[in-house]
Design a protein around this motif. Structure first.
Motif, PDB file in Angstrom:
ATOM      1  N   TRP A 181      -6.591   5.005   5.921  1.00  0.00           N
ATOM      2  CA  TRP A 181      -5.854   6.249   6.159  1.00  0.00           C
ATOM      3  C   TRP A 181      -6.222   7.249   5.064  1.00  0.00           C
ATOM      4  CZ3 TRP A 181      -3.214   1.731   7.563  1.00  0.00           C
ATOM      5  CH2 TRP A 181      -2.689   1.702   8.857  1.00  0.00           C
ATOM      6  N   THR A 182      -6.319   8.508   5.403  1.00  0.00           N
ATOM      7  CA  THR A 182      -6.744   9.528   4.436  1.00  0.00           C
ATOM      8  C   THR A 182      -5.712   9.769   3.342  1.00  0.00           C
ATOM      9  OG1 THR A 182      -5.879  11.298   5.843  1.00  0.00           O
ATOM     10  CG2 THR A 182      -8.222  10.732   6.083  1.00  0.00           C
TER      11      THR A 182
ATOM     12  N   ALA B 134       0.861  -1.175   0.000  1.00  0.00           N
ATOM     13  CA  ALA B 134       0.000   0.000   0.000  1.00  0.00           C
ATOM     14  C   ALA B 134       0.899   1.227   0.000  1.00  0.00           C
ATOM     15  CB  ALA B 134      -0.897  -0.009   1.226  1.00  0.00           C
ATOM     16  N   SER B 135       0.524   2.219  -0.781  1.00  0.00           N
ATOM     17  CA  SER B 135       1.312   3.439  -0.903  1.00  0.00           C
ATOM     18  C   SER B 135       0.561   4.588  -0.231  1.00  0.00           C
ATOM     19  CB  SER B 135       1.537   3.736  -2.389  1.00  0.00           C
ATOM     20  OG  SER B 135       2.316   4.885  -2.559  1.00  0.00           O
TER      21      SER B 135
ATOM     22  N   GLY C 258      -1.145  -2.010  16.962  1.00  0.00           N
ATOM     23  CA  GLY C 258      -0.722  -3.403  17.009  1.00  0.00           C
ATOM     24  C   GLY C 258      -1.712  -4.351  16.374  1.00  0.00           C
ATOM     25  N   ARG C 259      -2.498  -3.838  15.426  1.00  0.00           N
ATOM     26  CA  ARG C 259      -3.534  -4.649  14.777  1.00  0.00           C
ATOM     27  C   ARG C 259      -3.452  -4.474  13.264  1.00  0.00           C
ATOM     28  NH1 ARG C 259      -7.872  -5.820  18.461  1.00  0.00           N
ATOM     29  NH2 ARG C 259      -9.110  -6.220  16.634  1.00  0.00           N
ATOM     30  N   LEU C 260      -4.091  -5.383  12.542  1.00  0.00           N
ATOM     31  CA  LEU C 260      -4.249  -5.203  11.103  1.00  0.00           C
ATOM     32  C   LEU C 260      -5.349  -4.185  10.857  1.00  0.00           C
ATOM     33  CD1 LEU C 260      -3.980  -8.840   9.685  1.00  0.00           C
ATOM     34  CD2 LEU C 260      -2.255  -7.041   9.692  1.00  0.00           C
ATOM     35  N   ARG C 261      -5.167  -3.410   9.816  1.00  0.00           N
ATOM     36  CA  ARG C 261      -6.120  -2.354   9.480  1.00  0.00           C
ATOM     37  C   ARG C 261      -6.231  -2.283   7.960  1.00  0.00           C
ATOM     38  NH1 ARG C 261      -5.090   3.861  11.528  1.00  0.00           N
ATOM     39  NH2 ARG C 261      -6.493   4.870  10.059  1.00  0.00           N
TER      40      ARG C 261
ATOM     41  N   THR D 294       5.418   6.708   1.139  1.00  0.00           N
ATOM     42  CA  THR D 294       5.896   5.589   1.937  1.00  0.00           C
ATOM     43  C   THR D 294       5.012   4.387   1.603  1.00  0.00           C
ATOM     44  OG1 THR D 294       4.462   6.169   3.800  1.00  0.00           O
ATOM     45  CG2 THR D 294       6.724   7.048   3.826  1.00  0.00           C
ATOM     46  N   THR D 295       5.481   3.218   1.968  1.00  0.00           N
ATOM     47  CA  THR D 295       4.710   2.009   1.680  1.00  0.00           C
ATOM     48  C   THR D 295       4.629   1.131   2.921  1.00  0.00           C
ATOM     49  OG1 THR D 295       6.664   0.819   0.903  1.00  0.00           O
ATOM     50  CG2 THR D 295       5.359   1.991  -0.765  1.00  0.00           C
ATOM     51  N   LYS D 296       3.611   0.284   2.921  1.00  0.00           N
ATOM     52  CA  LYS D 296       3.433  -0.748   3.938  1.00  0.00           C
ATOM     53  C   LYS D 296       3.108  -2.041   3.190  1.00  0.00           C
ATOM     54  CE  LYS D 296       1.356   2.113   7.574  1.00  0.00           C
ATOM     55  NZ  LYS D 296       1.921   1.719   8.849  1.00  0.00           N
TER      56      LYS D 296
END
Length: 131
Positions: A52-53, A10-11, A44-47, A23-25
């Motif tokens: 995110w905006t 994700a960017s 500390g969780r998956l989201r 940035t990326t995740k």
């Protein structure tokens, strides 16, 4: 939840001093309805990646190279601009984290490229074959 078996990331767009950067995740998993899930280090969780905006989209992530193997006499055959064929030595093979080997050749400027990636690629020759 479905584990992520292919590498996606994700960017996210950020602005500072009037300039944008990203940035990326890594995508860790997919929700049952197909949403990309990333780690939220604060909770500390998956989201969901798009929660995110500043989410800018998903893209296939580059697979890291984990090894390089010498070309050891392998060659590639390519079609030249004149329609003839030419043989070029394989300099090395890259091995990526998913187990894929890619043969590399050098161009006239000394930059390496995938020997099989161009439209002019015909075939690879093993070391015991001579073109």
């Amino acid at each position: 939840m479905i584990p992520a078996t292919a590498r996606y990331e994700a960017s996210y767009r950020h602005e500072s001093n009037g300039r944008a950067h990203f940035t990326t995740k890594p995508v860790i998993a997919w929700s049952d309805d197909g949403a990309a899930l990333v780690a939220d280090v604060k909770t500390g969780r998956l989201r969901q990646a798009d929660s995110w905006t500043n989410f800018a989209g998903l893209r296939k992530a580059d697979v890291p190279i984990v090894g390089v193997i010498p070309g050891e006499g392998w060659r590639t055959e390519v079609k030249t601009d004149t329609g003839d064929t030419d043989s070029r030595p394989i300099l090395a093979w890259t091995l990526d984290a998913e187990g894929t080997c890619t043969p590399l050749v050098a161009d006239s400027d000394g930059y390496t490229e995938d020997a099989t990636g161009g439209e002019n690629f015909i075939r690879l020759y093993r070391p015991d074959e001579m073109p």
